[in-house]
Write a protein that holds these residues in place. Structure first.
Motif, short mmCIF file in Angstrom:
data_model
loop_
_atom_site.label_atom_id
_atom_site.label_comp_id
_atom_site.label_asym_id
_atom_site.label_seq_id
_atom_site.Cartn_x
_atom_site.Cartn_y
_atom_site.Cartn_z
N CYS A 13 6.71 -133.30 92.02
CA CYS A 13 8.12 -133.31 92.43
C CYS A 13 8.59 -131.88 92.70
O CYS A 13 8.42 -130.99 91.85
CB CYS A 13 8.96 -133.95 91.34
N CYS A 15 5.64 -137.79 95.11
CA CYS A 15 5.26 -138.40 93.84
C CYS A 15 4.50 -139.72 94.07
O CYS A 15 3.57 -140.04 93.35
CB CYS A 15 6.48 -138.63 92.96
N VAL A 18 4.93 -136.40 88.40
CA VAL A 18 6.02 -135.53 87.91
C VAL A 18 5.78 -134.09 88.36
O VAL A 18 6.71 -133.39 88.79
CB VAL A 18 6.11 -135.61 86.37
N LYS A 36 11.39 -130.64 92.47
CA LYS A 36 12.44 -130.22 91.54
C LYS A 36 11.90 -129.68 90.23
O LYS A 36 12.67 -129.23 89.37
CB LYS A 36 13.38 -131.40 91.27
N SER A 47 12.98 -132.62 87.43
CA SER A 47 12.65 -133.86 88.13
C SER A 47 13.30 -135.06 87.45
O SER A 47 13.20 -135.22 86.22
CB SER A 47 11.13 -134.06 88.18
N CYS A 52 15.86 -139.76 97.26
CA CYS A 52 15.07 -138.55 97.46
C CYS A 52 14.80 -138.43 98.96
O CYS A 52 13.86 -139.05 99.48
CB CYS A 52 13.76 -138.61 96.68
N CYS A 79 11.23 -137.03 100.98
CA CYS A 79 10.23 -136.65 99.99
C CYS A 79 9.60 -137.90 99.38
O CYS A 79 10.31 -138.73 98.83
CB CYS A 79 10.84 -135.79 98.89
#
Length: 271
Positions: free
Chosen positions: A214, A180, A211, A216, A220, A174, A177
């Motif tokens: 994240c 999380c 979660v 995404k 995720s 990742c 980032c």
């Protein structure tokens, strides 16, 4: 079962091959049905303090007492069947304190018991503050009771359980980032060189903040789940009983109640 932590007041276990009804039954029995000693009646002999008798009696009742459940009978099961009790179902404690030289605080360590095995868990629980020449003299009677009747008879300050967590971390890096890992209040995750690792699995409360943080979104790769039929139970005693004894007594009570329920079903079927 696997012991994670154990001391005089705290017991933390991993329980496998169990389900929610079983864990919740043990929790409720530990809170409401496992008996312990507490002061039920107080006879005030002399009280020249500023506090009313009822307030002092209430404070005394909430002081946790070390309990010997093998020696004493519950009042409802004692052969004496007396509201005053007998040596088999009652412990007498006395307190005689006086402030002679000036203001002082009376602590639980000054309570004297006829049974040295049944005494306050801590000697440092403040009961009352006496001004100069004030006096407090009383006799108290402790009996076995259950938390479903009054909270003073709860042998635990907490009894909780949770699912055993299962965390799946991203297999790919990742880049730039670590949201999380940063948002986790328990610092369960760690981020290093773009890789997310689990640092403290048992600390996870499955709050799902990681979660949701994240970028995404629903896609995720970080997954927070739990192991089916596997739990972590934490029993924190007030000191009245060892935590392992609380859990053992809760298990015995559950077996007894299940046997009684089975007998009732058989009796109904025979009618």
């Amino acid at each position: 079962m696997e012991i994670l932590e154990k001391n005089d007041i705290n017991l933390r276990l991993i329980v496998r091959d169990a389900d929610v009804p079983l864990m919740n039954a043990l929790r409720r029995l530990a809170l409401a049905e496992v008996p312990c000693m507490a002061i039920e009646e107080v006879v005030m002999i002399e009280n020249s303090s500023v506090l009313q008798d009822e307030i002092i009696a209430h404070r005394l009742g909430l002081i946790p007492l070390r309990t010997d459940i093998d020696t004493y009978n519950p009042p409802e099961a004692c052969e004496c069947q007396s509201e005053f009790g007998c040596p088999k179902c009652r412990v007498t404690l006395t307190l005689d304190a006086e402030a002679k030289d000036g203001t002082r605080t009376v602590y639980s360590g000054e309570i004297v018991s006829e049974n040295p095995e049944v005494l306050p868990v801590s000697d440092k629980v403040p009961i009352i503050k006496l001004a100069k020449n004030q006096k407090l003299k009383l006799e108290a009677y402790a009996r076995l009771g259950r938390g479903k009747v009054h909270a003073k008879w709860q042998p635990v300050s907490q009894c909780t359980y949770k699912y055993y967590p299962k965390i799946t971390t991203p297999s790919e890096l990742c880049e730039d980032c670590s949201k999380c890992a940063d948002i986790c209040p328990k610092k369960v995750l760690s981020a290093k060189d773009g890789k997310i690792d689990v640092r403290d699995l048992l600390g996870c409360t499955m709050c799902m903040d990681c979660v949701e943080a994240c970028p995404k979104g629903k896609a995720s790769p970080l997954k927070i789940e739990w192991e089916k039929n596997q739990f972590i139970i934490n029993v924190e005693s007030t000191g009245a009983l060892p935590p392992e004894r609380v859990l053992k007594e809760a298990t015995k009570l559950l077996g007894k109640q299940l046997n009684e329920f089975e007998e009732q079903i058989k009796a109904e079927q025979q009618q």
